[in-house]
Design a protein around this motif. Structure first.
Motif, short mmCIF file in Angstrom:
data_model
loop_
_atom_site.label_atom_id
_atom_site.label_comp_id
_atom_site.label_asym_id
_atom_site.label_seq_id
_atom_site.Cartn_x
_atom_site.Cartn_y
_atom_site.Cartn_z
N SER A 190 0.82 -1.22 0.00
CA SER A 190 0.00 0.00 0.00
C SER A 190 0.85 1.26 0.00
O SER A 190 0.33 2.37 -0.11
CB SER A 190 -0.91 0.01 1.23
N GLY A 191 2.18 1.11 0.22
CA GLY A 191 3.06 2.28 0.22
C GLY A 191 3.24 2.92 1.59
O GLY A 191 3.98 3.89 1.73
N LEU A 192 2.58 2.37 2.63
CA LEU A 192 2.74 2.94 3.99
C LEU A 192 4.13 2.63 4.54
O LEU A 192 4.65 3.37 5.38
CB LEU A 192 1.68 2.37 4.95
N LEU A 193 4.71 1.52 4.09
CA LEU A 193 6.04 1.11 4.55
C LEU A 193 6.92 0.84 3.32
O LEU A 193 6.60 -0.04 2.51
CB LEU A 193 5.92 -0.16 5.40
N ASP A 194 8.00 1.63 3.22
CA ASP A 194 8.98 1.43 2.14
C ASP A 194 10.11 0.59 2.73
O ASP A 194 11.04 1.13 3.34
CB ASP A 194 9.47 2.80 1.66
N LEU A 195 9.98 -0.74 2.61
CA LEU A 195 10.94 -1.66 3.23
C LEU A 195 11.85 -2.23 2.16
O LEU A 195 11.37 -2.82 1.18
CB LEU A 195 10.16 -2.78 3.94
N ALA A 253 6.93 -5.33 14.89
CA ALA A 253 6.44 -4.55 16.03
C ALA A 253 6.24 -3.08 15.65
O ALA A 253 5.28 -2.45 16.10
CB ALA A 253 7.41 -4.67 17.21
N VAL A 254 7.13 -2.54 14.83
CA VAL A 254 7.03 -1.13 14.39
C VAL A 254 5.97 -1.00 13.30
O VAL A 254 5.13 -0.10 13.35
CB VAL A 254 8.40 -0.62 13.88
N GLY A 255 6.01 -1.90 12.32
CA GLY A 255 5.14 -1.80 11.15
C GLY A 255 3.67 -1.76 11.52
O GLY A 255 2.90 -0.99 10.94
#
Ligand code: JB8
Length: 274
Positions: free
Chosen positions: A27-32, A154-156
């Motif tokens: 979704s683009g909330l997290l750039d991992l 835990a962060v995500g």
């Protein structure tokens, strides 16, 4: 938020394509971004380690290879925070997860062998970077990858928009209340001769809330006396204090203390020495 993970076993991080974290990425909330440390080696054998100065068992990861990798993934971002999983770190808690979820860029450096040359953490601190050396608990893994999985998950799940119902983040264990969660039940109401607590069928919300708080207090006293000792007494009502007294805890100097001769852990009396 951006998270870079650097490892000699990038495939270990494949699980981060799945479930909630995978969805946050898509979704683009997290750039991992997961990287292979060996991409920053300079020799034909792609060497990342060498023998320890001072002697001793095992191998240590070279600072030059790590420095090249970290400089590359940090780029010119002054906000990048270096996170190094290590059994010699301070313990990673929900408080770290909450703070990390407000940041813009984490770089997680996963060591192997006997760990990463200590000058790596020193160098980035000296350059004014935030550097956190963190352990996920009192046991030893073979490398930082599993700890990185734990921290990223835990962060995500705390990033805005990642957990569908943000209310499910409010009541959980290790939240602000400082208590473990109460036990939960679903259908069927009778299973293997076990019935669910009747109060949960009563529809009496105040009674249900009180029952759940009592069970949370009991569980916390039995399993995590360290958390009971850390409770803020100002956040406890007289019903809490009465139950805690039955469980062997009393207020002393503004803190909860174990009453002597109180039942231990599970609620059964401590064994008497022979
Ligand atoms: C080499 O137990 B751990 C852990 C163990 C490690 C390294 C990092 C973390 C690197 N062994 O959290």
């Amino acid at each position: 938020m951006r998270i870079d993970v650097v490892s000699i076993f990038p495939d270990y991080l494949a699980a981060l394509d799945l479930s909630l974290v995978g969805k946050a990425r898509r979704s683009g909330l997290l750039d991992l971004r997961v990287h292979d440390l060996r991409d920053w080696t300079a020799d034909r054998h792609r060497t990342v380690d060498d023998t320890p100065f001072g002697g001793g068992a095992g191998m240590v990861m070279r600072p030059d290879v790590w420095g090249a990798a970290i400089d590359s993934v940090l780029g010119d971002d002054p906000e990048g925070h270096l996170v190094i999983p290590t059994p010699s770190g301070e313990v990673f808690t929900q408080r770290h997860a909450e703070a990390f979820a407000t940041e813009t860029h984490l770089v997680v450096a996963c060591g192997r062998y006997e760990g990463i040359d200590a000058r790596v953490a020193e160098r980035y601190r000296a350059a004014g970077r935030r550097v956190s050396e963190l352990s996920i608990g009192d046991y030893v893994l073979n490398g930082g990858e599993v700890a990185a999985l734990v921290m990223v998950e835990a962060v995500g799940r705390l990033l805005p928009g990642v957990v569908g119902n943000p209310e499910s983040l409010v009541e959980e264990s290790h939240g602000a209340a400082g208590l473990l969660e109460y036990p939960v039940y679903t259908k069927p109401p009778a299973w293997e001769g076990l019935e669910i607590p009747e109060v949960l069928l009563s529809g009496h919300h105040a009674k249900i809330d009180r029952w759940r708080r009592d069970r949370a207090l009991e569980r916390t006293a039995a399993r995590r006396p360290d958390m009971v000792a850390a409770l803020d007494v100002a956040g406890l009502d007289k019903h809490d204090l009465r139950l805690l007294a039955e469980l062997g805890w009393h207020v002393d100097g503004g803190r909860l203390r174990r009453t002597s001769d109180a039942p231990e852990g599970t609620g059964s009396p401590a064994p008497v020495a022979e």
